[in-house]
Design a protein around this motif. Structure first.
Motif, PDB file in Angstrom:
ATOM      1  N   HIS A  79      22.708 -22.480 -25.260  1.00 27.98           N
ATOM      2  CA  HIS A  79      23.837 -21.565 -25.422  1.00 27.98           C
ATOM      3  C   HIS A  79      25.016 -21.966 -24.534  1.00 27.98           C
ATOM      4  O   HIS A  79      26.143 -21.569 -24.806  1.00 27.98           O
ATOM      5  CB  HIS A  79      23.415 -20.115 -25.154  1.00 27.98           C
ATOM      6  CG  HIS A  79      23.099 -19.811 -23.727  1.00 27.98           C
ATOM      7  ND1 HIS A  79      21.906 -20.162 -23.135  1.00 27.98           N
ATOM      8  CD2 HIS A  79      23.827 -19.195 -22.773  1.00 27.98           C
ATOM      9  CE1 HIS A  79      21.909 -19.765 -21.885  1.00 27.98           C
ATOM     10  NE2 HIS A  79      23.059 -19.182 -21.627  1.00 27.98           N
ATOM     11  N   LEU A  80      24.766 -22.756 -23.499  1.00 24.24           N
ATOM     12  CA  LEU A  80      25.856 -23.244 -22.653  1.00 24.24           C
ATOM     13  C   LEU A  80      26.323 -24.623 -23.100  1.00 24.24           C
ATOM     14  O   LEU A  80      27.513 -24.920 -23.095  1.00 24.24           O
ATOM     15  CB  LEU A  80      25.413 -23.306 -21.192  1.00 24.24           C
ATOM     16  CG  LEU A  80      25.085 -21.972 -20.529  1.00 24.24           C
ATOM     17  CD1 LEU A  80      24.556 -22.203 -19.125  1.00 24.24           C
ATOM     18  CD2 LEU A  80      26.304 -21.086 -20.503  1.00 24.24           C
ATOM     19  N   GLY A  81      25.384 -25.483 -23.440  1.00 24.90           N
ATOM     20  CA  GLY A  81      25.725 -26.831 -23.871  1.00 24.90           C
ATOM     21  C   GLY A  81      26.014 -27.785 -22.725  1.00 24.90           C
ATOM     22  O   GLY A  81      26.263 -28.965 -22.956  1.00 24.90           O
ATOM     23  N   THR A  82      26.028 -27.283 -21.494  1.00 23.32           N
ATOM     24  CA  THR A  82      26.280 -28.116 -20.317  1.00 23.32           C
ATOM     25  C   THR A  82      25.296 -27.707 -19.230  1.00 23.32           C
ATOM     26  O   THR A  82      24.549 -26.745 -19.376  1.00 23.32           O
ATOM     27  CB  THR A  82      27.714 -27.923 -19.792  1.00 23.32           C
ATOM     28  OG1 THR A  82      27.876 -26.562 -19.398  1.00 23.32           O
ATOM     29  CG2 THR A  82      28.750 -28.267 -20.840  1.00 23.32           C
ATOM     30  N   CYS A  83      25.343 -28.430 -18.108  1.00 24.54           N
ATOM     31  CA  CYS A  83      24.503 -28.047 -16.977  1.00 24.54           C
ATOM     32  C   CYS A  83      25.055 -26.768 -16.354  1.00 24.54           C
ATOM     33  O   CYS A  83      26.198 -26.371 -16.616  1.00 24.54           O
ATOM     34  CB  CYS A  83      24.402 -29.172 -15.960  1.00 24.54           C
ATOM     35  SG  CYS A  83      25.945 -29.561 -15.120  1.00 24.54           S
ATOM     36  N   LEU A  84      24.276 -26.144 -15.510  1.00 27.30           N
ATOM     37  CA  LEU A  84      24.698 -24.870 -14.926  1.00 27.30           C
ATOM     38  C   LEU A  84      25.903 -25.034 -14.009  1.00 27.30           C
ATOM     39  O   LEU A  84      26.762 -24.151 -13.941  1.00 27.30           O
ATOM     40  CB  LEU A  84      23.526 -24.240 -14.170  1.00 27.30           C
ATOM     41  CG  LEU A  84      22.308 -23.895 -15.039  1.00 27.30           C
ATOM     42  CD1 LEU A  84      21.187 -23.341 -14.180  1.00 27.30           C
ATOM     43  CD2 LEU A  84      22.674 -22.923 -16.124  1.00 27.30           C
ATOM     44  N   ASP A  85      25.993 -26.171 -13.318  1.00 26.76           N
ATOM     45  CA  ASP A  85      27.143 -26.408 -12.442  1.00 26.76           C
ATOM     46  C   ASP A  85      28.436 -26.495 -13.250  1.00 26.76           C
ATOM     47  O   ASP A  85      29.453 -25.893 -12.886  1.00 26.76           O
ATOM     48  CB  ASP A  85      26.947 -27.690 -11.626  1.00 26.76           C
ATOM     49  CG  ASP A  85      25.795 -27.571 -10.644  1.00 26.76           C
ATOM     50  OD1 ASP A  85      25.488 -26.431 -10.229  1.00 26.76           O
ATOM     51  OD2 ASP A  85      25.216 -28.621 -10.300  1.00 26.76           O
ATOM     52  N   CYS A  86      28.413 -27.260 -14.340  1.00 26.18           N
ATOM     53  CA  CYS A  86      29.609 -27.391 -15.181  1.00 26.18           C
ATOM     54  C   CYS A  86      29.952 -26.066 -15.838  1.00 26.18           C
ATOM     55  O   CYS A  86      31.148 -25.716 -15.978  1.00 26.18           O
ATOM     56  CB  CYS A  86      29.399 -28.468 -16.231  1.00 26.18           C
ATOM     57  SG  CYS A  86      29.307 -30.134 -15.574  1.00 26.18           S
ATOM     58  N   ALA A  87      28.957 -25.307 -16.273  1.00 25.25           N
ATOM     59  CA  ALA A  87      29.227 -24.020 -16.888  1.00 25.25           C
ATOM     60  C   ALA A  87      29.841 -23.054 -15.883  1.00 25.25           C
ATOM     61  O   ALA A  87      30.761 -22.298 -16.230  1.00 25.25           O
ATOM     62  CB  ALA A  87      27.925 -23.429 -17.448  1.00 25.25           C
ATOM     63  N   ASP A  88      29.365 -23.103 -14.638  1.00 26.77           N
ATOM     64  CA  ASP A  88      29.931 -22.247 -13.597  1.00 26.77           C
ATOM     65  C   ASP A  88      31.373 -22.633 -13.316  1.00 26.77           C
ATOM     66  O   ASP A  88      32.249 -21.776 -13.137  1.00 26.77           O
ATOM     67  CB  ASP A  88      29.076 -22.358 -12.325  1.00 26.77           C
ATOM     68  CG  ASP A  88      29.464 -21.318 -11.298  1.00 26.77           C
ATOM     69  OD1 ASP A  88      29.779 -20.180 -11.696  1.00 26.77           O
ATOM     70  OD2 ASP A  88      29.450 -21.659 -10.095  1.00 26.77           O
TER      71      ASP A  88
END
Length: 129
Positions: free
Chosen positions: A113-122
């Motif tokens: 659902h984000l499509g990226t890592c958590l760092d990039c999503a943050d």
């Protein structure tokens, strides 16, 4: 034998269409798929040989649950993956862990659902706010 257990006792298969046993009363040579897997075996094309039935109150509803049994005497050894298959799986798993934005291996499977890592999503959330 209790009334509940006798309800599911049908080793001849006349009532249920296949040999049926109560919980924990099946013959030792009949195993479930999970038990076969734990023993390093697979059903090997054989059909269901018998079933285990038990009364269940799972999720608050009364009902009957079933587990299908396979004969261990007809089971075959599990197939092992070839080196090429293992290599392909390693590449596919690496692709699921690689972030498309920062191009690094996150060490975990990226949330779809984000499509990226958590760092990039943050970072994206902070820049949007």
């Amino acid at each position: 034998m209790s009334r509940i257990r006798s309800r599911f006792w049908d080793p001849a298969g006349s009532r249920y269409g296949m040999p049926t046993y109560p919980w924990r009363m099946a013959p030792a040579h009949l195993l479930t798929c999970r038990q076969l897997t734990a023993a390093g075996l697979r059903p090997g094309g054989q059909g269901v040989q018998a079933q285990v039935l038990w009364a269940s109150r799972r999720h608050g509803a009364l009902g009957v649950r079933a587990a299908y049994l396979y004969d261990v005497r007809f089971a075959l050894p599990k197939r092992t993956a070839t080196p090429a298959q293992l290599d392909a799986l390693a590449k596919a798993n690496a692709a699921r862990r690689t972030c498309p934005d920062c191009r690094r291996d996150a060490g975990y499977v990226l949330p779809r659902h984000l499509g990226t890592c958590l760092d990039c999503a943050d970072t994206q959330q902070r820049s949007a706010a």
